[in-house]
Design an enzyme around this catalytic site. Structure first.
Site, PDB file in Angstrom:
ATOM      1  N   ASP A  14      -2.903  29.798 -26.967  1.00 29.28           N
ATOM      2  CA  ASP A  14      -4.174  29.829 -27.698  1.00 29.28           C
ATOM      3  C   ASP A  14      -4.502  28.438 -28.239  1.00 29.28           C
ATOM      4  O   ASP A  14      -3.681  27.800 -28.898  1.00 29.28           O
ATOM      5  CB  ASP A  14      -4.079  30.825 -28.854  1.00 29.28           C
ATOM      6  CG  ASP A  14      -5.438  31.162 -29.463  1.00 29.28           C
ATOM      7  OD1 ASP A  14      -6.105  30.217 -29.935  1.00 29.28           O
ATOM      8  OD2 ASP A  14      -5.824  32.336 -29.479  1.00 29.28           O
ATOM      9  N   HIS A  21       0.969  34.707 -33.272  1.00 25.59           N
ATOM     10  CA  HIS A  21      -0.148  34.635 -34.218  1.00 25.59           C
ATOM     11  C   HIS A  21      -0.882  35.964 -34.260  1.00 25.59           C
ATOM     12  O   HIS A  21      -0.967  36.683 -33.264  1.00 25.59           O
ATOM     13  CB  HIS A  21      -1.120  33.511 -33.847  1.00 25.59           C
ATOM     14  CG  HIS A  21      -1.827  33.710 -32.552  1.00 25.59           C
ATOM     15  ND1 HIS A  21      -3.093  34.243 -32.450  1.00 25.59           N
ATOM     16  CD2 HIS A  21      -1.436  33.450 -31.276  1.00 25.59           C
ATOM     17  CE1 HIS A  21      -3.451  34.299 -31.178  1.00 25.59           C
ATOM     18  NE2 HIS A  21      -2.467  33.821 -30.436  1.00 25.59           N
TER      19      HIS A  21
END
Length: 317
Positions: A150, A204
């Site tokens: 990401d 995350h």
């Protein structure tokens, strides 16, 4: 049940970056016969299957990203090409641009990185005239960081580390899969040659890979990779099904996946043998939160986890 994770098809715009979507190309065969010249070369069945998988994967992800009723869509604006757009924003102006504007935009965003690079290099020399001399001398990082691909989670920035302080590996959903020679090679090199003292698996909250894995649809070539996350759900199905709030259930699955990846790191021969000899590296599991920018330590007990897996996975000798 796993199917309870998603009601309907959850859209997640950032998933459109998870795979490249090649267009099908038909190659005409060269021949003196006009009929033969018009006939396309027939691709072998394996390559045709690959293209079909790619198109299906990209189509499914595109359907999700265009679903305006999905709860997790990130909406993007479309500035004009001649706007000096900040490269760090989430704009995607391509669909509203003329071909000539797209070319200008691509050149601009390419050149901007070199401008930033020159500014960064000058700043480093200004702060420390010997910076690049020391950087060229070699690396001896304390940390191996295994994180998600990401783009919003730059390992060095969120942890305050500088160049040479962390050996970095990133993939979709920060997975450690024993058949993935990429991550296995990274662990081997970091432990046996760089002698890192800490291995950090950092996930995350709001992970697109986790959301994709829990979406009831065929994602083509992503299926075998994301199945590793589905397996984490299967291992912890009772705990996860007991969480009624969907967001809380996703967050917990992110944490459990990080924990399982830490376990997979500890299963490796390189980690077991180095720890038996040197008492390092120690494996940690962290999760980054977009809401506050803070890292959460999952308090992985390396010694306890090592002992629990060595009945079956003991390869320290």
């Amino acid at each position: 049940m796993i199917s309870h994770m998603i009601r309907g098809r959850a859209g997640y715009r950032s998933l459109s970056l998870l795979s490249a979507c090649p267009k099908q190309t038909i190659i005409s065969a060269a021949s003196s016969s006009s009929a033969a010249a018009a006939a396309p070369i027939v691709l072998n069945s394996r390559y045709q299957h690959y293209q079909q998988q790619q198109r299906r994967s990209c189509s499914n992800l595109s359907d999700n990203s265009n679903n305006k009723n999905s709860p997790n869509i990130i909406t993007h604006t479309h500035p004009t090409a001649n706007t000096n757009t900040n490269i760090n924003n989430t704009s995607r102006p391509y669909s509203n641009m003329a071909p000539s504007d797209i070319s200008k935009y691509l050149q601009q965003t390419h050149d901007r990185l070199f401008d930033k690079n020159r500014a960064w290099a000058e700043e480093q020399r200004k702060n420390d005239p010997e910076f690049f001399t020391k950087l060229a001398a070699g690396q001896s990082p304390e940390y191996l960081w295994i994180g998600c691909s990401d783009s919003r989670i730059p390992a060095e920035q969120i942890s305050g580390l500088g160049p040479g302080e962390a050996f970095i590996h990133r993939n979709i959903a920060n997975l450690v899969v024993n058949t993935d020679l990429n991550v296995m090679s990274v662990i081997e090199y970091a432990v046996c040659h760089l002698h890192v003292k800490h291995i950090i698996v950092c996930g995350h909250y709001g992970c697109g890979g986790v959301k994709a894995a829990m979406t009831p649809q065929d994602l083509g070539l992503l299926n075998p990779w994301l199945r590793n996350i589905r397996d984490v759900y299967r291992l912890h199905e009772q705990e996860l099904d007991a969480i009624s709030d969907e967001a809380a259930r996703y967050n917990r699955l992110v944490e459990l996946s990080v924990t399982e990846q830490c376990r997979n790191v500890i299963k490796t021969a390189a980690v077991q043998q180095s720890y038996a000899k040197n008492q390092y590296p120690v494996v940690h599991g962290w999760v980054f939160g977009f809401e506050d920018g803070l890292l959460k330590d999952l308090k992985i007990n390396h010694e306890q986890m090592l002992q629990s897996i060595q009945k079956i996975y003991n390869i320290a000798n």
